[in-house]
Write an enzyme that holds these catalytic residues in place. Structure first.
Site, short mmCIF file in Angstrom:
data_model
loop_
_atom_site.label_atom_id
_atom_site.label_comp_id
_atom_site.label_asym_id
_atom_site.label_seq_id
_atom_site.Cartn_x
_atom_site.Cartn_y
_atom_site.Cartn_z
N CYS A 1 -61.90 -28.08 -103.07
CA CYS A 1 -61.36 -28.31 -101.67
C CYS A 1 -60.18 -29.35 -101.72
O CYS A 1 -60.05 -30.17 -101.07
CB CYS A 1 -62.22 -28.62 -100.61
SG CYS A 1 -63.78 -27.75 -100.60
N ALA A 2 -59.36 -29.37 -102.98
CA ALA A 2 -58.56 -30.37 -103.33
C ALA A 2 -57.18 -30.60 -102.80
O ALA A 2 -56.72 -31.70 -102.82
CB ALA A 2 -58.32 -30.14 -104.80
N ALA A 3 -56.74 -29.64 -101.93
CA ALA A 3 -55.61 -29.89 -101.11
C ALA A 3 -55.50 -31.14 -100.30
O ALA A 3 -56.55 -31.32 -99.61
CB ALA A 3 -55.12 -28.67 -100.31
N PRO A 4 -54.53 -31.61 -100.10
CA PRO A 4 -53.02 -31.61 -100.64
C PRO A 4 -52.98 -32.35 -102.13
O PRO A 4 -51.98 -32.17 -102.68
CB PRO A 4 -52.14 -32.07 -99.62
CG PRO A 4 -52.97 -33.35 -99.35
CD PRO A 4 -54.46 -32.74 -98.99
N GLY A 5 -54.05 -32.85 -102.51
CA GLY A 5 -54.11 -33.31 -104.26
C GLY A 5 -53.84 -34.94 -104.20
O GLY A 5 -53.67 -35.06 -105.26
N GLY A 6 -54.08 -35.64 -103.39
CA GLY A 6 -53.86 -36.78 -103.49
C GLY A 6 -55.15 -37.56 -104.21
O GLY A 6 -54.82 -38.39 -104.84
N ASP B 1 -62.73 -19.99 -103.88
CA ASP B 1 -63.72 -20.55 -102.68
C ASP B 1 -64.70 -21.44 -103.25
O ASP B 1 -65.58 -20.94 -103.92
CB ASP B 1 -64.25 -19.16 -102.06
CG ASP B 1 -65.16 -19.55 -100.85
OD1 ASP B 1 -65.39 -20.80 -100.88
OD2 ASP B 1 -65.60 -18.42 -100.09
N CYS C 1 -63.26 -36.47 -93.92
CA CYS C 1 -62.61 -37.40 -92.92
C CYS C 1 -62.98 -37.21 -91.50
O CYS C 1 -62.12 -37.19 -90.68
CB CYS C 1 -60.99 -37.06 -93.04
SG CYS C 1 -60.41 -35.43 -93.13
#
Length: 452
Positions: A255-260, A307, A378
């Site tokens: 679930c890596a987006a946006p990649g920060g 997924d 978050c």
């Protein structure tokens, strides 16, 4: 020559779908900005974010001013009224300019019939503001500017903190950056900013973080375009340290987006054997790729649209480290996304919690014995955080909870919770789980128990 664009009408066009529960600021505002003159884009953002940030107070005031609510087909007028009230209540825009432009926007929206109504209602608010708001003093949604379900749930979860959290949610978040350790140290970044006349200070908890005294266009920040700096909240910067990856390891960022967090990991830990990032939505996966490319890290990571709750993308080779940045309510980042408190519903939290547990359970099977998994959200609700970890530990004999010893946040029975801080970090949650190496007898017993 084209007629000048009425920025208030443009803002109402952004907000009206949100009032109908369609889309979000992040989906509707970019298109409006494209149609907005460059010199007015900052104003458009201010109108949209300001109105959404104070939405529950503005809605309560509007209810006092209107004899009857607008019809569903006139939701653009409801949005425009909120924009007008926000200007008069909270902005530095001169009242006469706010009034004139907002009233004129009714014509831009092809609803000139509402011009006299808006003029009367907004002028009445100017005259009677104190009395109108005093009449709302007993309304919790007005006082705390959040929906009732949110206030109730938060006060139940955090009886000693809920008021401070609600107050922090209504503040504009600071612009926090992460120094790219491959290119420069944080001290060098601070010196570079100082040379450019930009005031900044180091973050307290993140070794790579620094916060600007005032927000600004990132394109104007020295070193940003060259990849020396990235925008990332301090709380999110803590993930890389908790993951504690070392050279030669195989890493999964789910679930890596946006990649920060992914980019921070790559910056801080060179010579990893393999790094794989997965993201369910193609558009969000593209954002990961864009961030990797800006930082020159695209060759050090594979990005898959996949997924995290399934295994059809996995090649069967276990990972040494897994970061599970689980989809969540986003209730810790309301300062940055004020529409969350309007768009989110209380009955969605239980469904999100089940998704989170499913993802965690699925990915645990991909972790090597002796490996580490970091679970992050978050969110500020325990239902998505420590209670997920508690449920998971009851179901997995080979999971070992590792308490996080740190100065940040609040230690919980499982994991550590950060609350949003005025001029500081966002709300966030972290838990660290190590996978035990079990002997055959223990493994057989676990299998028997699961089959019973």
């Amino acid at each position: 020559m084209a007629d000048p664009i009425n920025i208030r009408a443009l803002a109402a066009g952004v907000l009206a779908p949100l009032l109908r529960q369609h889309g979000s600021l992040s989906t509707h505002l970019p298109d409006a900005l494209e149609h907005c003159p460059p010199q007015d884009r900052a104003l458009l953002q201010q109108l949209c974010y300001g109105s959404m940030r104070e939405l529950f107070r503005l809605q309560a005031v509007a209810g006092k001013l209107l004899k009857k609510p607008f019809k569903p087909q006139d939701m653009d007028l409801q949005a425009l009224l909120l924009v007008g009230l926000w200007q008069l209540r909270s902005s530095r825009i001169p009242a006469h300019a706010a009034l004139h432009e907002t009233v004129e926007a009714t014509q831009t929206l092809n609803k000139a019939w509402a011009k006299k109504l808006f003029n009367a209602v907004l002028r009445r608010y100017q005259r009677e503001r104190d009395a109108l708001e005093q009449a709302l003093a007993d309304d919790p949604c007005f006082t705390w500017n959040h929906p009732q379900w949110f206030i109730d749930k938060l006060s139940h979860n955090w009886p000693d903190h809920w008021q401070a959290i609600l107050s922090a949610n209504d503040q504009q978040a600071p612009l926090t950056l992460r120094a790219n350790e491959r290119q420069q140290s944080r001290d060098q970044a601070l010196a570079q900013l100082a040379d450019a006349g930009i005031e900044a200070e180091p973050c307290r908890f993140s070794k790579a973080g620094l916060t600007l005294a005032e927000p600004m266009d990132v394109a104007a920040i020295p070193g940003f375009t060259a990849g020396q700096l990235s925008v990332q909240d301090e709380a999110a910067q803590l993930a890389a340290e908790l993951l504690a990856a070392t050279p030669g390891e195989r890493i999964l960022d789910a679930c890596a987006a946006p990649g920060g967090k992914l980019c921070h990991l790559l910056e801080a830990t060179p010579r990893l054997q393999e790094v794989l990032a997965i993201e369910l939505e193609p558009a969000r996966a593209q954002r990961i790729a864009d961030n990797l490319q800006r930082l020159g890290l695209e060759l050090e990571c594979r990005v898959l649209t996949a997924d995290a709750s399934s295994q059809d993308w996995w090649d069967g080779t276990a990972f040494d480290r897994i970061l599970v940045d689980a989809p969540c309510s986003g209730t810790g980042v309301i300062r940055r996304h004020p529409d969350i408190k309007w768009l989110r519903r209380g009955d969605e939290i239980a469904a999100l919690a089940q998704v989170q547990l499913n993802i965690l359970t699925n990915l645990w099977q991909m972790l090597k014995p002796g490996g580490r998994l970091v679970y992050a959200t978050c969110s500020i609700f325990s239902q998505e955080n420590e209670r997920i970890i508690e449920r998971f530990l009851r179901q997995h004999d080979d999971a070992r909870h590792q308490p996080i010893e740190a100065e940040w946040g609040e230690a919980r029975p499982f994991g550590r919770q950060l609350f949003p801080q005025v001029k500081g970090h966002d709300g966030f949650y972290y838990a660290v789980l190590d996978k035990a190496v079990l002997d055959k007898a223990t493994l057989n017993k676990a299998t028997d128990d699961s089959n019973a």
